[in-house]
Design a protein around this motif. Structure first.
Motif, PDB file in Angstrom:
ATOM      1  N   GLY A  26       0.815  -1.208   0.000  1.00  0.00           N
ATOM      2  CA  GLY A  26       0.000   0.000   0.000  1.00  0.00           C
ATOM      3  C   GLY A  26       0.846   1.253   0.000  1.00  0.00           C
ATOM      4  O   GLY A  26       0.575   2.219  -0.728  1.00  0.00           O
ATOM      5  N   VAL A  27       1.890   1.259   0.822  1.00  0.00           N
ATOM      6  CA  VAL A  27       2.844   2.374   0.819  1.00  0.00           C
ATOM      7  C   VAL A  27       3.496   2.511  -0.561  1.00  0.00           C
ATOM      8  O   VAL A  27       3.676   3.622  -1.080  1.00  0.00           O
ATOM      9  CB  VAL A  27       3.929   2.174   1.899  1.00  0.00           C
ATOM     10  N   ALA A  28       3.834   1.369  -1.162  1.00  0.00           N
ATOM     11  CA  ALA A  28       4.462   1.396  -2.487  1.00  0.00           C
ATOM     12  C   ALA A  28       3.541   2.056  -3.516  1.00  0.00           C
ATOM     13  O   ALA A  28       3.983   2.888  -4.319  1.00  0.00           O
ATOM     14  CB  ALA A  28       4.824  -0.024  -2.920  1.00  0.00           C
ATOM     15  N   PHE A  29       2.263   1.705  -3.502  1.00  0.00           N
ATOM     16  CA  PHE A  29       1.313   2.331  -4.421  1.00  0.00           C
ATOM     17  C   PHE A  29       1.143   3.818  -4.104  1.00  0.00           C
ATOM     18  O   PHE A  29       1.122   4.659  -5.016  1.00  0.00           O
ATOM     19  CB  PHE A  29      -0.051   1.632  -4.343  1.00  0.00           C
ATOM     20  N   PHE A  30       0.989   4.137  -2.833  1.00  0.00           N
ATOM     21  CA  PHE A  30       0.779   5.527  -2.410  1.00  0.00           C
ATOM     22  C   PHE A  30       1.963   6.394  -2.834  1.00  0.00           C
ATOM     23  O   PHE A  30       1.792   7.439  -3.472  1.00  0.00           O
ATOM     24  CB  PHE A  30       0.606   5.558  -0.889  1.00  0.00           C
ATOM     25  N   TYR A  31       3.160   5.962  -2.490  1.00  0.00           N
ATOM     26  CA  TYR A  31       4.355   6.707  -2.882  1.00  0.00           C
ATOM     27  C   TYR A  31       4.567   6.670  -4.391  1.00  0.00           C
ATOM     28  O   TYR A  31       4.973   7.660  -5.002  1.00  0.00           O
ATOM     29  CB  TYR A  31       5.585   6.114  -2.190  1.00  0.00           C
ATOM     30  N   GLY A  32       4.324   5.501  -4.999  1.00  0.00           N
ATOM     31  CA  GLY A  32       4.564   5.360  -6.431  1.00  0.00           C
ATOM     32  C   GLY A  32       3.724   6.307  -7.254  1.00  0.00           C
ATOM     33  O   GLY A  32       4.191   6.854  -8.263  1.00  0.00           O
ATOM     34  N   GLY A  33       2.489   6.526  -6.861  1.00  0.00           N
ATOM     35  CA  GLY A  33       1.638   7.449  -7.593  1.00  0.00           C
ATOM     36  C   GLY A  33       2.038   8.894  -7.430  1.00  0.00           C
ATOM     37  O   GLY A  33       1.771   9.730  -8.305  1.00  0.00           O
ATOM     38  N   LEU A  34       2.698   9.207  -6.329  1.00  0.00           N
ATOM     39  CA  LEU A  34       3.062  10.599  -6.045  1.00  0.00           C
ATOM     40  C   LEU A  34       4.292  11.075  -6.811  1.00  0.00           C
ATOM     41  O   LEU A  34       4.487  12.278  -6.995  1.00  0.00           O
ATOM     42  CB  LEU A  34       3.313  10.779  -4.537  1.00  0.00           C
TER      43      LEU A  34
ATOM     44  N   LEU B 263      -5.450   4.346  -4.432  1.00  0.00           N
ATOM     45  CA  LEU B 263      -5.410   2.913  -4.180  1.00  0.00           C
ATOM     46  C   LEU B 263      -4.493   2.605  -3.001  1.00  0.00           C
ATOM     47  O   LEU B 263      -4.835   1.805  -2.116  1.00  0.00           O
ATOM     48  CB  LEU B 263      -4.923   2.173  -5.430  1.00  0.00           C
ATOM     49  N   GLY B 264      -3.325   3.236  -2.981  1.00  0.00           N
ATOM     50  CA  GLY B 264      -2.392   3.023  -1.877  1.00  0.00           C
ATOM     51  C   GLY B 264      -2.977   3.439  -0.544  1.00  0.00           C
ATOM     52  O   GLY B 264      -2.852   2.726   0.456  1.00  0.00           O
ATOM     53  N   ALA B 265      -3.631   4.600  -0.513  1.00  0.00           N
ATOM     54  CA  ALA B 265      -4.244   5.075   0.726  1.00  0.00           C
ATOM     55  C   ALA B 265      -5.348   4.128   1.181  1.00  0.00           C
ATOM     56  O   ALA B 265      -5.501   3.846   2.380  1.00  0.00           O
ATOM     57  CB  ALA B 265      -4.792   6.489   0.531  1.00  0.00           C
ATOM     58  N   ALA B 266      -6.121   3.610   0.224  1.00  0.00           N
ATOM     59  CA  ALA B 266      -7.196   2.681   0.574  1.00  0.00           C
ATOM     60  C   ALA B 266      -6.637   1.385   1.164  1.00  0.00           C
ATOM     61  O   ALA B 266      -7.174   0.855   2.148  1.00  0.00           O
ATOM     62  CB  ALA B 266      -8.033   2.368  -0.674  1.00  0.00           C
ATOM     63  N   LEU B 267      -5.564   0.870   0.581  1.00  0.00           N
ATOM     64  CA  LEU B 267      -4.939  -0.337   1.115  1.00  0.00           C
ATOM     65  C   LEU B 267      -4.367  -0.095   2.508  1.00  0.00           C
ATOM     66  O   LEU B 267      -4.427  -0.971   3.380  1.00  0.00           O
ATOM     67  CB  LEU B 267      -3.841  -0.829   0.170  1.00  0.00           C
ATOM     68  N   LEU B 268      -3.815   1.084   2.715  1.00  0.00           N
ATOM     69  CA  LEU B 268      -3.287   1.419   4.041  1.00  0.00           C
ATOM     70  C   LEU B 268      -4.412   1.464   5.072  1.00  0.00           C
ATOM     71  O   LEU B 268      -4.288   0.890   6.165  1.00  0.00           O
ATOM     72  CB  LEU B 268      -2.560   2.764   3.990  1.00  0.00           C
ATOM     73  N   TRP B 269      -5.491   2.115   4.740  1.00  0.00           N
ATOM     74  CA  TRP B 269      -6.623   2.201   5.666  1.00  0.00           C
ATOM     75  C   TRP B 269      -7.174   0.807   5.961  1.00  0.00           C
ATOM     76  O   TRP B 269      -7.474   0.460   7.109  1.00  0.00           O
ATOM     77  CB  TRP B 269      -7.703   3.094   5.060  1.00  0.00           C
ATOM     78  N   PHE B 270      -7.297  -0.009   4.935  1.00  0.00           N
ATOM     79  CA  PHE B 270      -7.759  -1.382   5.088  1.00  0.00           C
ATOM     80  C   PHE B 270      -6.827  -2.170   6.018  1.00  0.00           C
ATOM     81  O   PHE B 270      -7.264  -2.815   6.976  1.00  0.00           O
ATOM     82  CB  PHE B 270      -7.819  -2.041   3.709  1.00  0.00           C
ATOM     83  N   GLY B 271      -5.545  -2.105   5.754  1.00  0.00           N
ATOM     84  CA  GLY B 271      -4.580  -2.853   6.553  1.00  0.00           C
ATOM     85  C   GLY B 271      -4.426  -2.345   7.968  1.00  0.00           C
ATOM     86  O   GLY B 271      -4.038  -3.107   8.872  1.00  0.00           O
ATOM     87  N   TRP B 272      -4.752  -1.080   8.167  1.00  0.00           N
ATOM     88  CA  TRP B 272      -4.543  -0.465   9.485  1.00  0.00           C
ATOM     89  C   TRP B 272      -5.438  -1.061  10.569  1.00  0.00           C
ATOM     90  O   TRP B 272      -5.121  -0.990  11.749  1.00  0.00           O
ATOM     91  CB  TRP B 272      -4.746   1.043   9.408  1.00  0.00           C
ATOM     92  N   PHE B 273      -6.527  -1.683  10.176  1.00  0.00           N
ATOM     93  CA  PHE B 273      -7.354  -2.352  11.185  1.00  0.00           C
ATOM     94  C   PHE B 273      -6.613  -3.547  11.774  1.00  0.00           C
ATOM     95  O   PHE B 273      -6.811  -3.912  12.927  1.00  0.00           O
ATOM     96  CB  PHE B 273      -8.695  -2.777  10.575  1.00  0.00           C
ATOM     97  N   GLY B 274      -5.733  -4.165  10.995  1.00  0.00           N
ATOM     98  CA  GLY B 274      -4.844  -5.185  11.536  1.00  0.00           C
ATOM     99  C   GLY B 274      -3.702  -4.574  12.311  1.00  0.00           C
ATOM    100  O   GLY B 274      -3.271  -5.111  13.341  1.00  0.00           O
ATOM    101  N   PHE B 275      -3.219  -3.438  11.836  1.00  0.00           N
ATOM    102  CA  PHE B 275      -2.120  -2.723  12.488  1.00  0.00           C
ATOM    103  C   PHE B 275      -2.496  -2.346  13.913  1.00  0.00           C
ATOM    104  O   PHE B 275      -1.746  -2.601  14.864  1.00  0.00           O
ATOM    105  CB  PHE B 275      -1.829  -1.471  11.660  1.00  0.00           C
ATOM    106  N   ASN B 276      -3.670  -1.736  14.069  1.00  0.00           N
ATOM    107  CA  ASN B 276      -4.107  -1.298  15.395  1.00  0.00           C
ATOM    108  C   ASN B 276      -4.806  -2.410  16.176  1.00  0.00           C
ATOM    109  O   ASN B 276      -4.603  -2.561  17.383  1.00  0.00           O
ATOM    110  CB  ASN B 276      -5.052  -0.101  15.264  1.00  0.00           C
ATOM    111  N   GLY B 277      -5.651  -3.177  15.500  1.00  0.00           N
ATOM    112  CA  GLY B 277      -6.438  -4.184  16.197  1.00  0.00           C
ATOM    113  C   GLY B 277      -5.765  -5.536  16.318  1.00  0.00           C
ATOM    114  O   GLY B 277      -6.242  -6.394  17.061  1.00  0.00           O
ATOM    115  N   GLY B 278      -4.667  -5.740  15.614  1.00  0.00           N
ATOM    116  CA  GLY B 278      -4.051  -7.056  15.576  1.00  0.00           C
ATOM    117  C   GLY B 278      -3.542  -7.560  16.902  1.00  0.00           C
ATOM    118  O   GLY B 278      -3.643  -8.756  17.205  1.00  0.00           O
TER     119      GLY B 278
END
Length: 408
Positions: A22-30, A201-216
């Motif tokens: 997700g970071v790769a997509f976010f940064y890659g698009g920028l 897309l990158g931001a969306a993947l980050l937000w999606f994954g962050w529920f595992g990041f915080n809730g994991g």
């Protein structure tokens, strides 16, 4: 660990691992179109290298027996041959945090870094900085034990990585931006995102994954499903704070520039995710919303600092991750449930949060600058200016991100 906890632990690990692409997509698009492969490869390179180092010795370094130990013994269980199954899933979950912390740094040096030099930096930095800091914050180190050291009734709060991940990465990013210097033609407005849908897309993947990041952690460490589980609070705060940060960023952007942009919405979401990371389990939902809107607004202004102060943080790692991490960490000193200054506690929580944030910031910045400077003065960290203008992708990787037509 029961089957429910185990299932969530594996799921959360996969969610957090997905955040690095997700970071790769976010940064890659920028970045520019001729830098997208280089930018994304920094994230994937970190994923490969840090995973290996974590399994070999990083996990061993991430816990200490004494609060004042620098790190754990890297050779005590080299290669994780002695952990049981529950221990191994916890180790895998921890690895994903180390990976994304390193990947985040790369955004500060977009368009101008050698891949080999980046990989050397990543390996040395994660060994000397991330692995010890993880031990300090979560593994019984000085940050973890700071409240007891001072004789306070509370301890430092950093549930999922405001200090260990975001302040750590943001401070290192600032150091590397200073070491590598400015891109050719550095001035406001000259570099525009080449692919806005990729950013979203990158931001969306980050937000999606962050529920595992915080809730994991609620499952990985055997807490999910018990009466004192905080997974519901963590989930609603991860949603709410992030959503509020989008609004805060867009309001400032509209007032400042006249338009609310999609890149601003994506950046605001990431800023909100950063800020709620340390605070997700210790704020009521209303205070989480306030944290989000404040962070979105402040970070929208903070990204302008690079133009005023003259450092080239290409993709605003400092403005989003360092500033957002500081806001989320210190905000707890005022609004943490029961211990915050404005919610029934005294000044103790605030003192602890500030000391932890500043300590990690200074350590990471100094070590990153030394490591980066040493690489630059030996094998070289930055590509040549003419290669930067020609395109990092073809010069460093021999590839192009887009081949829209066959060339004669």
């Amino acid at each position: 660990m029961d089957s429910g906890n185990l299932a969530w632990s594996v799921t959360a690990t996969a969610l957090v691992l997905l955040m690095t692409p997700g970071v790769a997509f976010f940064y890659g698009g920028l970045v520019k179109a001729k830098s997208v492969v280089s930018m994304m490869m920094m994230s994937f390179g970190a994923l490969g290298l840090v995973s290996v180092l974590w399994i070999l010795y990083g996990f061993n370094m991430s816990a200490v027996e004494s609060p004042w130990a620098f790190a754990g013994n890297p050779f005590v269980d080299f290669g994780l041959s002695s952990l049981d199954d529950n221990g191994l899933i916890g180790a895998a979950f921890g690895a994903t945090f180390a990976i994304i912390t390193v990947a985040l740094i790369s955004g500060a040096i977009a368009d101008r870094a050698k891949f080999g030099a980046w990989m050397i930096f990543a390996g040395v930095w994660v060994t000397l900085v991330y692995f010890p800091v993880a031990a300090w914050v979560w593994g019984g180190g000085w940050v973890y034990s700071l409240g007891e050291t001072f004789g306070f009734a509370t301890n430092v709060i950093d549930y999922a990585g405001g200090t260990a991940v975001h302040i750590n990465a943001g401070a290192a990013a600032l150091a590397l931006a200073l070491v590598l210097g400015k891109r050719v033609g550095f001035q406001k407005g000259i570099h525009k995102p080449h692919n806005v849908p990729l950013v979203l897309l990158g931001a969306a993947l980050l937000w999606f994954g962050w529920f595992g990041f915080n809730g994991g952690a609620e499952g990985t460490f055997g807490l999910l499903g018990t009466e004192d589980s905080l997974v519901g609070l963590i989930t609603i705060n991860t949603l709410g704070s992030t959503a509020a940060a989008v609004i805060g960023w867009l309001i400032v952007e509209k007032l400042k520039d006249g338009k609310a942009t999609s890149v601003g919405a994506a950046s605001g979401a990431v800023a909100g995710l950063v800020a709620i990371t340390p605070a997700c389990a210790n704020l009521t939902p209303g205070w989480a919303l306030l944290l989000g809107i404040v962070t979105g607004a402040v970070c929208a202004l903070a990204i302008e600092l690079k133009w005023k102060l003259g450092y080239d943080d290409s993709l605003d790692v400092v403005g989003i991750h360092l500033v957002g991490g500081l806001i989320g960490t210190i905000y707890l000193g005022f609004f943490a449930t029961e211990t915050g200054l404005f919610l029934g506690g005294g000044v103790e929580q605030l003192v602890l949060q500030v000391i932890a944030a500043v300590g990690v910031l200074v350590y990471s910045f100094v070590l990153a600058w030394i490591i980066g400077f040493a690489i630059e003065k030996t094998i070289g960290f930055r590509i040549k200016n003419e290669d930067e203008l020609a395109g990092v992708d073809t010069v460093v990787h021999g590839e192009e991100g887009y081949a829209l037509a066959e060339r004669e």
